[in-house]
Write a protein that holds these residues in place. Structure first.
Motif, PDB file in Angstrom:
ATOM      1  N   ASP A  92       0.878  -1.172   0.000  1.00  0.00           N
ATOM      2  CA  ASP A  92       0.000   0.000   0.000  1.00  0.00           C
ATOM      3  C   ASP A  92       0.915   1.221   0.000  1.00  0.00           C
ATOM      4  O   ASP A  92       2.121   1.078  -0.206  1.00  0.00           O
ATOM      5  CB  ASP A  92      -1.002  -0.023   1.167  1.00  0.00           C
ATOM      6  CG  ASP A  92      -0.346  -0.052   2.538  1.00  0.00           C
ATOM      7  OD1 ASP A  92       0.751   0.539   2.706  1.00  0.00           O
ATOM      8  OD2 ASP A  92      -0.920  -0.660   3.459  1.00  0.00           O
ATOM      9  N   ALA A  93       0.385   2.394   0.252  1.00  0.00           N
ATOM     10  CA  ALA A  93       1.189   3.621   0.139  1.00  0.00           C
ATOM     11  C   ALA A  93       2.361   3.671   1.119  1.00  0.00           C
ATOM     12  O   ALA A  93       3.350   4.358   0.861  1.00  0.00           O
ATOM     13  CB  ALA A  93       0.296   4.841   0.334  1.00  0.00           C
ATOM     14  N   ASP A  94       2.282   2.938   2.225  1.00  0.00           N
ATOM     15  CA  ASP A  94       3.306   3.026   3.268  1.00  0.00           C
ATOM     16  C   ASP A  94       4.013   1.712   3.569  1.00  0.00           C
ATOM     17  O   ASP A  94       4.757   1.633   4.553  1.00  0.00           O
ATOM     18  CB  ASP A  94       2.683   3.558   4.562  1.00  0.00           C
ATOM     19  CG  ASP A  94       2.158   4.969   4.394  1.00  0.00           C
ATOM     20  OD1 ASP A  94       2.876   5.797   3.792  1.00  0.00           O
ATOM     21  OD2 ASP A  94       1.029   5.243   4.845  1.00  0.00           O
ATOM     22  N   HIS A  95       3.796   0.691   2.756  1.00  0.00           N
ATOM     23  CA  HIS A  95       4.388  -0.631   3.010  1.00  0.00           C
ATOM     24  C   HIS A  95       4.843  -1.261   1.695  1.00  0.00           C
ATOM     25  O   HIS A  95       4.163  -1.121   0.674  1.00  0.00           O
ATOM     26  CB  HIS A  95       3.381  -1.557   3.697  1.00  0.00           C
ATOM     27  CG  HIS A  95       2.881  -0.994   4.986  1.00  0.00           C
ATOM     28  ND1 HIS A  95       1.787  -0.159   5.056  1.00  0.00           N
ATOM     29  CD2 HIS A  95       3.344  -1.135   6.250  1.00  0.00           C
ATOM     30  CE1 HIS A  95       1.591   0.182   6.309  1.00  0.00           C
ATOM     31  NE2 HIS A  95       2.519  -0.393   7.062  1.00  0.00           N
TER      32      HIS A  95
END
Length: 152
Positions: A92-95
């Motif tokens: 996702d956006a952070d992982h």
């Protein structure tokens, strides 16, 4: 040659994980047995390692590098024969999922015995875990190289 495959999920955005991986001279901070990596030019690195008491030096060539996607290499000189690829996939956006696949030719009785007992598998898994801790503790990359290298 023997194949090792390991993956880890890191809690940083894709570009952060990729950018940090391109900082080869930082590898001794999270790769066990890697004493020094010198970036010779955009394609070539020189490595000095010490694994199970065996000191080795070798050169590696990046054969394919696509920003935010992958870095593939092979050794081109010295005492080690290996090739591999690390890939980066957004969760996702952070992982980000970081996956490493490496072919390695064990040299000598010590490395061959170590291979039988899964030493390389554990070392690669540990290196990825230390990479995760390194980048997550910092929260940002120490630098980044976003150039494209295409197979020759």
């Amino acid at each position: 040659m023997n194949m090792v495959k390991e993956s880890i999920d890191v809690d940083v955005p894709l570009h952060t994980a990729y950018n940090q991986w391109t900082q080869f001279e930082e590898f001794p901070k999270f790769m066990a047995g890697v004493r020094e990596v010198r970036q010779l030019d955009d394609r070539r690195t020189h490595w000095r390692t010490s694994i199970a008491g065996a000191e080795r030096e070798f050169d590696a060539e990046i054969v394919d590098q696509r920003p935010d996607e992958r870095v593939a290499w092979r050794t081109v000189g010295g005492e080690v024969r290996q090739m591999g690829m690390v890939t980066f996939q957004p969760i996702d956006a952070d992982h980000t999922k970081v996956s490493l696949a490496m072919n390695f030719q064990p040299e000598g009785i010590t490395e061959q015995a170590g291979e039988l007992f899964g030493v390389l598998d554990r070392r690669v898994k540990g290196d990825l875990e230390r990479f995760k801790a390194f980048i997550e503790e910092r929260g940002h990359e120490t630098g980044g190289w976003r150039g494209r290298i295409t197979p020759a």
